[in-house]
Design a protein around this motif. Structure first.
Motif, PDB file in Angstrom:
ATOM      1  N   GLU A   1       7.950   2.210 -27.045  1.00 25.41           N
ATOM      2  CA  GLU A   1       7.608   0.635 -26.965  1.00 25.41           C
ATOM      3  C   GLU A   1       8.834  -0.055 -27.086  1.00 25.41           C
ATOM      4  OE1 GLU A   1       6.485  -0.246 -31.691  1.00 25.41           O
ATOM      5  OE2 GLU A   1       5.077   1.034 -30.237  1.00 25.41           O
ATOM      6  N   VAL A   2      10.207   0.295 -27.565  1.00 27.67           N
ATOM      7  CA  VAL A   2      11.462  -0.236 -27.742  1.00 27.67           C
ATOM      8  C   VAL A   2      11.759  -0.288 -26.484  1.00 27.67           C
ATOM      9  CG1 VAL A   2      13.540  -0.413 -28.824  1.00 27.67           C
ATOM     10  CG2 VAL A   2      11.572   0.479 -30.136  1.00 27.67           C
ATOM     11  N   LEU A   3      12.155   0.798 -25.547  1.00 32.91           N
ATOM     12  CA  LEU A   3      12.628   0.852 -24.359  1.00 32.91           C
ATOM     13  C   LEU A   3      11.949  -0.172 -23.203  1.00 32.91           C
ATOM     14  CD1 LEU A   3      13.507   4.657 -23.682  1.00 32.91           C
ATOM     15  CD2 LEU A   3      14.730   2.685 -24.262  1.00 32.91           C
ATOM     16  N   ARG A   4      10.355  -0.193 -23.339  1.00 29.99           N
ATOM     17  CA  ARG A   4       9.859  -1.079 -22.453  1.00 29.99           C
ATOM     18  C   ARG A   4      10.166  -2.509 -22.714  1.00 29.99           C
ATOM     19  NH1 ARG A   4       4.728   1.616 -24.514  1.00 29.99           N
ATOM     20  NH2 ARG A   4       4.192   3.021 -22.902  1.00 29.99           N
ATOM     21  N   ASN A   5      10.692  -2.963 -23.776  1.00 28.45           N
ATOM     22  CA  ASN A   5      11.032  -4.045 -24.052  1.00 28.45           C
ATOM     23  C   ASN A   5      12.481  -4.457 -23.471  1.00 28.45           C
ATOM     24  OD1 ASN A   5      10.342  -6.943 -25.643  1.00 28.45           O
ATOM     25  ND2 ASN A   5      12.330  -6.271 -26.210  1.00 28.45           N
ATOM     26  N   VAL A   6      13.213  -3.247 -23.127  1.00 27.31           N
ATOM     27  CA  VAL A   6      14.407  -3.409 -22.592  1.00 27.31           C
ATOM     28  C   VAL A   6      14.609  -3.181 -21.383  1.00 27.31           C
ATOM     29  CG1 VAL A   6      16.909  -2.840 -22.779  1.00 27.31           C
ATOM     30  CG2 VAL A   6      15.624  -3.019 -25.008  1.00 27.31           C
ATOM     31  N   ILE A   7      13.930  -2.078 -20.845  1.00 30.88           N
ATOM     32  CA  ILE A   7      13.963  -1.493 -19.456  1.00 30.88           C
ATOM     33  C   ILE A   7      12.503  -1.683 -18.832  1.00 30.88           C
ATOM     34  CG2 ILE A   7      14.485   0.602 -18.076  1.00 30.88           C
ATOM     35  CD1 ILE A   7      15.879   1.643 -20.595  1.00 30.88           C
ATOM     36  N   THR A   8      12.507  -3.121 -18.111  1.00 36.88           N
ATOM     37  CA  THR A   8      10.873  -3.316 -17.704  1.00 36.88           C
ATOM     38  C   THR A   8      10.486  -2.329 -16.895  1.00 36.88           C
ATOM     39  OG1 THR A   8      12.210  -4.592 -15.937  1.00 36.88           O
ATOM     40  CG2 THR A   8      11.659  -5.779 -18.065  1.00 36.88           C
ATOM     41  N   ASN A   9      11.190  -1.857 -16.064  1.00 39.44           N
ATOM     42  CA  ASN A   9      10.462  -0.894 -14.882  1.00 39.44           C
ATOM     43  C   ASN A   9      10.293   0.498 -15.559  1.00 39.44           C
ATOM     44  OD1 ASN A   9      13.229   0.011 -14.871  1.00 39.44           O
ATOM     45  ND2 ASN A   9      13.172   0.286 -12.698  1.00 39.44           N
ATOM     46  N   ILE A  10      10.378   0.808 -16.872  1.00 44.12           N
ATOM     47  CA  ILE A  10       9.858   2.058 -17.153  1.00 44.12           C
ATOM     48  C   ILE A  10       8.630   2.191 -17.491  1.00 44.12           C
ATOM     49  CG2 ILE A  10      10.099   1.604 -19.876  1.00 44.12           C
ATOM     50  CD1 ILE A  10      11.653   3.974 -20.196  1.00 44.12           C
ATOM     51  N   ASN A  11       7.620   1.153 -17.517  1.00 44.51           N
ATOM     52  CA  ASN A  11       6.299   0.902 -17.559  1.00 44.51           C
ATOM     53  C   ASN A  11       5.366   1.934 -16.762  1.00 44.51           C
ATOM     54  OD1 ASN A  11       6.359  -0.923 -19.746  1.00 44.51           O
ATOM     55  ND2 ASN A  11       6.776  -2.545 -18.229  1.00 44.51           N
ATOM     56  N   PRO A  12       5.864   1.898 -15.452  1.00 46.59           N
ATOM     57  CA  PRO A  12       5.193   2.924 -14.604  1.00 46.59           C
ATOM     58  C   PRO A  12       5.524   4.530 -14.829  1.00 46.59           C
ATOM     59  CG  PRO A  12       6.907   1.809 -13.184  1.00 46.59           C
ATOM     60  CD  PRO A  12       6.630   0.987 -14.823  1.00 46.59           C
ATOM     61  N   PHE A  13       6.708   4.525 -15.197  1.00 44.75           N
ATOM     62  CA  PHE A  13       7.089   5.809 -15.887  1.00 44.75           C
ATOM     63  C   PHE A  13       6.261   6.285 -16.758  1.00 44.75           C
ATOM     64  CE2 PHE A  13      10.973   8.457 -15.686  1.00 44.75           C
ATOM     65  CZ  PHE A  13      10.703   9.141 -16.489  1.00 44.75           C
ATOM     66  N   LEU A  14       5.995   5.634 -17.788  1.00 46.38           N
ATOM     67  CA  LEU A  14       5.101   6.052 -19.018  1.00 46.38           C
ATOM     68  C   LEU A  14       3.671   5.614 -18.828  1.00 46.38           C
ATOM     69  CD1 LEU A  14       7.785   5.137 -21.617  1.00 46.38           C
ATOM     70  CD2 LEU A  14       7.630   7.278 -20.755  1.00 46.38           C
ATOM     71  N   GLU A  15       3.268   4.599 -18.347  1.00 50.17           N
ATOM     72  CA  GLU A  15       1.741   3.959 -18.437  1.00 50.17           C
ATOM     73  C   GLU A  15       0.552   5.100 -18.132  1.00 50.17           C
ATOM     74  OE1 GLU A  15       1.260   0.413 -16.227  1.00 50.17           O
ATOM     75  OE2 GLU A  15       2.488  -0.585 -17.536  1.00 50.17           O
TER      76      GLU A  15
END
Length: 298
Positions: free
Chosen positions: A143-157
């Protein structure tokens, strides 16, 4: 022949000719580094050491503004694209604080890691099993990385049900910044170790890095478990005395460390560069011939 007919023939001639963009010509011909063979060989050797031994190296490329630091590093990127099956080259660039460019804290680290996320998602070798492994390694730190690296979301979602993002303000707290440092190390560690080819991260103009970015970089450089990674810093030496950031990072790095200093080109190297630019393409003669035919119309 009246003015209308002349204009029509001019337009026909211009539309049929192959125009040469001098900037494109210069870009194409300067792909071969003039007078930088030794420096490029040193940079390439570092890449191959990381690839063959799955190690972690830091390279500092130092020199005056405009001396060719960025060109040297991007030539390495071009080599990787041309010679390897996969290229995981990502980049972040820092800017002087007194410019119009507004730069958030550690934004260029975020930019580099965003590039890495894109490359990973496009990679054929990074499958669902490896994605799950990243998710499990990050756990609640994701959740910390999601706030900084916006396009990590499709990576984890696909494997993360909790979509409650923490606010950006919380990142500035000591506790959350500590979590960010841990999460970045975890992410780089698990991603790079799962790839066949090295992750190459280039931070340009590191002398202008903000304090938060410098702290994050130190944390990464001190990690003994990160493998298969090459971090390159580009530094302007005329700015360095007031910051000493690269020296600080250099002393922090517990892994293999390389420094490449770029000086002025020799007179012969400058001549070689000019010759390469002027004699690069037959398109020049095509352009001259077509321009000459336009003169005959007049």
């Amino acid at each position: 022949m009246n003015a209308s007919e002349i204009n029509s023939k001019c337009m026909t001639s211009i539309s049929s000719m192959t125009l040469v963009d001098p900037v494109a010509v210069m870009h194409e011909t300067s792909k071969a580094l003039c007078g930088r063979d030794d420096e490029f060989r040193e940079l390439l050797n570092s890449y191959h050491r990381v690839k063959e031994n799955r190690t972690f190296e830091q390279v500092v490329v130092r020199g005056e503004s405009g001396i060719g630091k960025t060109k040297l590093v991007t030539t390495l990127r071009d080599y990787i694209v041309r010679e390897e099956k996969e290229c995981f080259f990502c980049r972040g660039k820092y800017y002087r604080k007194d410019t119009d460019y507004e730069q958030d804290p550690y934004s260029e680290i975020a930019a580099a890691f965003s590039d890495l996320c894109d490359l990973i998602l496009q990679s054929k070798e990074f499958n669902e099993e490896k994605q799950i492994r990243v998710k499990e390694e990050l756990d609640t730190d994701a959740e910390v990385l999601r706030n900084v690296i916006t396009n990590i979301n499709p990576f984890l979602e696909p494997y993360e049900g909790d979509q409650n993002y923490i606010s950006h303000d919380i990142i500035s707290t000591y506790q959350s910044f500590a979590r960010l440092k841990v999460a970045l190390k975890k992410f780089l560690r698990v991603v790079a170790s799962s790839l066949e080819y090295p992750v190459v991260i280039f931070f340009d103009d590191v002398q202008w890095a903000d304090q938060g970015s410098s702290c994050l970089l130190k944390t990464i450089l001190q990690d003994k478990q990160i493998k298969n990674v090459m971090i390159i810093h580009g530094e302007r030496i005329e700015e360095a005395p007031s910051t000493n950031i690269s020296l600080d990072l250099k002393s922090t790095c517990i892994n293999y460390d390389v420094e490449i200093s770029l000086g002025n080109l020799s007179e012969q190297s400058v001549k070689d560069m000019i010759i390469a630019i002027l004699s690069s393409s037959k398109k020049d003669s095509v352009l001259s011939s077509n321009l000459g035919s336009l003169g005959d119309l007049a």
